[in-house]
Design a protein around this motif. Sequence first.
Motif, short mmCIF file in Angstrom:
data_model
loop_
_atom_site.label_atom_id
_atom_site.label_comp_id
_atom_site.label_asym_id
_atom_site.label_seq_id
_atom_site.Cartn_x
_atom_site.Cartn_y
_atom_site.Cartn_z
N GLY A 132 0.81 -1.23 -0.12
CA GLY A 132 0.05 -0.04 0.09
C GLY A 132 0.87 1.30 0.00
N ALA A 133 2.11 1.31 0.87
CA ALA A 133 2.81 2.27 0.82
C ALA A 133 3.43 2.63 -0.48
N ILE A 134 3.88 1.52 -1.10
CA ILE A 134 4.53 1.80 -2.53
C ILE A 134 3.39 2.30 -3.27
N ARG A 135 2.18 1.77 -3.47
CA ARG A 135 1.22 2.25 -4.39
C ARG A 135 0.89 3.77 -4.20
N PHE A 136 0.96 4.13 -3.05
CA PHE A 136 0.47 5.60 -2.67
C PHE A 136 1.77 6.28 -3.48
N ARG A 137 2.98 5.98 -2.92
CA ARG A 137 3.96 6.73 -3.36
C ARG A 137 4.12 6.86 -4.95
N ILE A 138 3.43 6.01 -5.82
CA ILE A 138 3.46 6.03 -7.20
C ILE A 138 2.16 6.86 -7.63
N TYR A 139 0.91 6.67 -6.92
CA TYR A 139 -0.07 7.05 -7.64
C TYR A 139 -0.15 8.54 -7.08
N SER A 140 0.24 8.99 -5.94
CA SER A 140 -0.05 10.24 -5.49
C SER A 140 0.57 11.27 -6.52
N ASP A 141 1.21 11.33 -7.30
CA ASP A 141 1.82 11.78 -8.44
C ASP A 141 0.71 11.97 -9.39
N TYR A 142 -0.08 11.45 -9.47
CA TYR A 142 -1.25 11.44 -10.44
C TYR A 142 -2.63 11.80 -9.42
N GLY A 143 -2.30 12.24 -8.33
CA GLY A 143 -3.47 12.90 -7.54
C GLY A 143 -4.38 11.99 -6.78
N LEU A 144 -4.02 10.67 -6.72
CA LEU A 144 -4.92 9.79 -6.14
C LEU A 144 -4.56 10.11 -4.56
N SER A 145 -5.95 9.97 -3.75
CA SER A 145 -5.61 10.15 -2.18
C SER A 145 -5.59 8.67 -1.92
N ALA A 146 -4.99 8.73 -0.47
CA ALA A 146 -4.84 7.50 0.16
C ALA A 146 -6.15 6.46 0.19
N ILE A 147 -7.42 7.20 0.34
CA ILE A 147 -8.73 6.43 -0.03
C ILE A 147 -8.60 5.82 -1.19
N ASP A 148 -8.35 6.46 -2.51
CA ASP A 148 -8.18 5.60 -3.70
C ASP A 148 -7.18 4.51 -3.69
N VAL A 149 -6.10 4.79 -2.99
CA VAL A 149 -5.18 3.66 -2.99
C VAL A 149 -5.76 2.25 -2.17
N GLY B 191 -19.43 0.36 1.78
CA GLY B 191 -18.93 1.66 2.40
C GLY B 191 -19.74 2.66 2.32
N GLN B 192 -19.33 3.82 2.66
CA GLN B 192 -20.28 5.26 2.61
C GLN B 192 -19.36 6.37 2.59
N ASN B 193 -19.93 7.49 2.01
CA ASN B 193 -19.25 8.66 1.87
C ASN B 193 -18.06 8.50 1.30
N GLY B 194 -16.80 9.12 1.54
CA GLY B 194 -15.65 8.94 0.82
C GLY B 194 -15.19 7.47 0.74
N TRP B 195 -15.51 6.81 1.36
CA TRP B 195 -15.00 5.12 1.54
C TRP B 195 -15.74 4.27 0.49
N LYS B 196 -16.65 4.85 0.01
CA LYS B 196 -17.65 4.02 -0.99
C LYS B 196 -16.75 3.69 -2.18
N VAL B 197 -17.04 2.12 -2.23
CA VAL B 197 -16.43 1.84 -3.62
C VAL B 197 -17.63 0.75 -4.11
#
Length: 353
Positions: A118-135, A204-210
Amino acid sequence: MHRLLTALRRGFKERIGWKRLGIAASLLIIAFAINTMVRTLRGVDTGVILTALTEIPPANIALAALCVIGAFCTLTFYDFFALRTIGKKHVPYRIAALSSFTSYTIGHNIGATVFTGGAIRFRIYSDYGLSAIDVAKICFLSGLTFWLGNLFVLGFGMAWHPSAASAMDLLPPAMNRLIALGCLAGIAAYFVWLVTGKKRRELGQNGWKVVLPSARLTLLQVLIGVVDLGFCALAMYLLMPAQPGIDFISLAVVFILATLLGFASHAPGSIGVFDAAMLVALPEFGREQLLATLVVFRILYFLIPFAISISIMGTREIWLSVVLPWQERRRLSGACTASAAVRRPVRKRQAQG
């Protein structure tokens, strides 16, 4: 009775908790695997292992390497599928492939895949505007792909050859077939649940909804997991000793069960756990010959991809953290120098005037 259950649940959460229970289960699996490995490897001749390594045909090793490449190519679609499912279509395939490959290989070799990956994904995807919730959503959907593929292949394999798992789980073949049919029935029920409507696919609900993929897309999700596992099992099958013979389905069942045990242990690279499970489940093979197979498989599937991932991530971090800032500073310095050079003639003309 209700009060007793409520008190027990509260006491469990306060004093133990699911996290501690998971850690205890992982340590128990690792301890059991180490004990099994010690007992199994007692009296093993290392010279025979070295001889067995030379007996594996180079052509089989090359074909197994191609299967490993195929498995990791399929693995890249875990993240790509998840990104399209959550609507992040601006992230290109090459970034999804980079994230999926590096997060899995580094996370699985280091251990605690959920956190490291998860940490590696966040490091890569954060450059494309993805948040921790998206990861977190990507990790969830990728994990769902993994489990759907495992359950389908395991269910099919154990229904076809229920005795293949008996040496590992110590259950009679009839019970293993019943478990296999239960796995397949669970997947069928999941598809029926998906067909009932889109609202039921929202978790889920609100921002955590998938929103889970539709039934049609879930078929693709299962196919990705099945192809990935098929390549991995075929790589192991190609490296197995020629005698005694074993059919591909039986080996696939053993391989998936050993993989799941290693995954549940959170041990770095499933070291000891995966190997002990394979040795226990395949007693008909010579220990030295099977160990030689496991050594080659570990090199192809664990060590080489891990070294490649570390190199890729190291180079990427140097480029982003060192080279690009240095180029930006050099550009700004050049711009300042050019600006000063322009201002000097102007001041000189003003002084002469």
